[in-house]
Scaffold this active site. Structure first.
Site, PDB file in Angstrom:
ATOM      1  N   LYS A  93      -3.226  19.043  -8.212  1.00  0.00           N
ATOM      2  CA  LYS A  93      -2.115  19.411  -7.333  1.00  0.00           C
ATOM      3  C   LYS A  93      -1.894  20.922  -7.383  1.00  0.00           C
ATOM      4  CE  LYS A  93       2.815  18.426  -6.658  1.00  0.00           C
ATOM      5  NZ  LYS A  93       3.996  17.726  -7.208  1.00  0.00           N
TER       6      LYS A  93
ATOM      7  N   LYS B 184      11.791  22.243  -7.837  1.00  0.00           N
ATOM      8  CA  LYS B 184      10.532  22.055  -7.120  1.00  0.00           C
ATOM      9  C   LYS B 184       9.794  23.384  -7.010  1.00  0.00           C
ATOM     10  CE  LYS B 184       9.500  18.528  -5.240  1.00  0.00           C
ATOM     11  NZ  LYS B 184       8.713  17.381  -5.768  1.00  0.00           N
TER      12      LYS B 184
ATOM     13  N   HIS C 181      -5.795  18.969   1.610  1.00  0.00           N
ATOM     14  CA  HIS C 181      -5.639  17.687   0.921  1.00  0.00           C
ATOM     15  C   HIS C 181      -4.841  16.698   1.766  1.00  0.00           C
ATOM     16  CE1 HIS C 181      -2.023  19.965  -0.268  1.00  0.00           C
ATOM     17  NE2 HIS C 181      -1.434  18.797  -0.404  1.00  0.00           N
TER      18      HIS C 181
ATOM     19  N   ARG D 114      15.537  18.885  -1.528  1.00  0.00           N
ATOM     20  CA  ARG D 114      14.666  19.047  -2.688  1.00  0.00           C
ATOM     21  C   ARG D 114      15.398  19.815  -3.789  1.00  0.00           C
ATOM     22  NH1 ARG D 114       9.091  18.506  -1.304  1.00  0.00           N
ATOM     23  NH2 ARG D 114       8.419  20.342  -2.500  1.00  0.00           N
TER      24      ARG D 114
ATOM     25  N   CYS E 123       8.194  13.058   0.701  1.00  0.00           N
ATOM     26  CA  CYS E 123       6.963  13.753   1.076  1.00  0.00           C
ATOM     27  C   CYS E 123       6.141  13.949  -0.192  1.00  0.00           C
ATOM     28  CB  CYS E 123       7.251  15.142   1.654  1.00  0.00           C
ATOM     29  SG  CYS E 123       8.758  15.236   2.625  1.00  0.00           S
ATOM     30  N   SER E 124       4.912  13.459  -0.183  1.00  0.00           N
ATOM     31  CA  SER E 124       4.102  13.600  -1.383  1.00  0.00           C
ATOM     32  C   SER E 124       2.630  13.385  -1.040  1.00  0.00           C
ATOM     33  CB  SER E 124       4.582  12.619  -2.461  1.00  0.00           C
ATOM     34  OG  SER E 124       3.975  12.904  -3.701  1.00  0.00           O
TER      35      SER E 124
ATOM     36  N   HIS F 130      -2.234  23.651  -4.066  1.00  0.00           N
ATOM     37  CA  HIS F 130      -1.027  24.296  -3.541  1.00  0.00           C
ATOM     38  C   HIS F 130      -0.985  25.802  -3.787  1.00  0.00           C
ATOM     39  CE1 HIS F 130       0.068  20.060  -3.406  1.00  0.00           C
ATOM     40  NE2 HIS F 130       0.905  20.406  -2.450  1.00  0.00           N
TER      41      HIS F 130
ATOM     42  N   GLU G 103       1.376  24.950   1.291  1.00  0.00           N
ATOM     43  CA  GLU G 103       0.894  23.623   1.670  1.00  0.00           C
ATOM     44  C   GLU G 103      -0.218  23.759   2.702  1.00  0.00           C
ATOM     45  OE1 GLU G 103       1.496  20.797   0.443  1.00  0.00           O
ATOM     46  OE2 GLU G 103       3.539  20.736  -0.347  1.00  0.00           O
TER      47      GLU G 103
ATOM     48  N   GLU H  22      -2.165  20.511   4.551  1.00  0.00           N
ATOM     49  CA  GLU H  22      -2.261  19.063   4.439  1.00  0.00           C
ATOM     50  C   GLU H  22      -2.610  18.419   5.774  1.00  0.00           C
ATOM     51  OE1 GLU H  22       1.291  18.320   1.185  1.00  0.00           O
ATOM     52  OE2 GLU H  22       1.792  18.015   3.300  1.00  0.00           O
TER      53      GLU H  22
END
Length: 227
Positions: A36, A74, A51, A70, A86-87, A40, A146, A148
């Site tokens: 992760k 975070k 990803h 959030r 969101c993940s 990121h 991010e 994605e």
């Protein structure tokens, strides 16, 4: 891979940086796995690292959408308001399974429990509807960001909430009118919202919301929307 000092970051969130995300190409074909953390870092994103991810939109039986803010712990987009959850699916067999996005839907069930405390039996993968995918890129700060392909998942159910304060600092159910007011505040920089939530809210969300009982006509499993 670049070395980044994480000493100043939240310990619980830093531990999550070791999770293995699913690396994909621009057509969402799996090409490997990486942490992760590496997925990121803007330095890697700028080289094309991409990803698989998901965004859950959970509505109650009054057709109100559950939002979360959030936590400030975070690492990416702290304090931002966003959709329900969101993940990322992880690179292990149950969440790698691609048939009808079942792996992604299992990951969503896992994270609804981890972030919001929703008991796993209250939202099963079978109750999660996969609509479509979006591909987006956004910087959180100079180091983190991010990149994605994000599976859009819808659920309509009344659920029990017990949020993890390390993940979420507040939550609320909103009507369409209340969300539009929040988006207006964000446009004036009075509150912060995540970039993916902004993109989805400005393009698809309200027409989907108007059709919660008839989402089948919006299912586009072959398409990836480039945002």
């Amino acid at each position: 891979m670049p070395e980044v000092n994480t000493d100043h970051l939240d310990e619980q969130q830093v531990q999550l940086l070791a999770e293995m995300c699913i690396l994909i190409d621009e057509n969402d074909k799996r090409i490997g796995a990486d942490t992760k953390k590496n997925c990121h870092l803007n330095e890697n994103i700028d080289k094309g690292l991409l990803h698989r991810a998901f965004s859950v939109f959970l509505f109650n039986t009054e057709n109100k959408l559950l939002l979360q803010q959030r936590s400030n712990a975070k690492i990416t987009f702290p304090d931002c308001f966003t959709n329900t959850c969101c993940s990322h699916p992880l690179s292990h067999p149950l969440e790698l399974e691609e048939n009808n996005a079942i792996g992604v839907r299992r990951a969503a069930q896992r994270r609804l429990k981890a972030e919001l405390g929703i008991p796993m039996e209250q939202v099963t993968p079978e109750e999660i509807s996969y609509l479509t995918r979006i591909h987006y890129k956004a910087k959180s700060d100079g180091i983190w960001g991010e990149h994605e392909i994000d599976y859009i998942l819808f659920v309509q159910k009344d659920v029990t909430l017990n949020p993890d304060p390390n993940e979420i600092q507040s939550y609320c159910y909103v009507t369409q009118k209340e969300l539009k007011q929040l988006l207006d505040k964000a446009a004036k920089n009075e509150v912060k919202i995540t970039p993916w939530f902004k993109l989805i809210a400005e393009t698809f969300l309200f027409k989907w919301w108007d059709n919660l009982n008839n989402l089948n006509k919006f299912v586009e499993h072959e398409k990836i929307h480039r945002m």
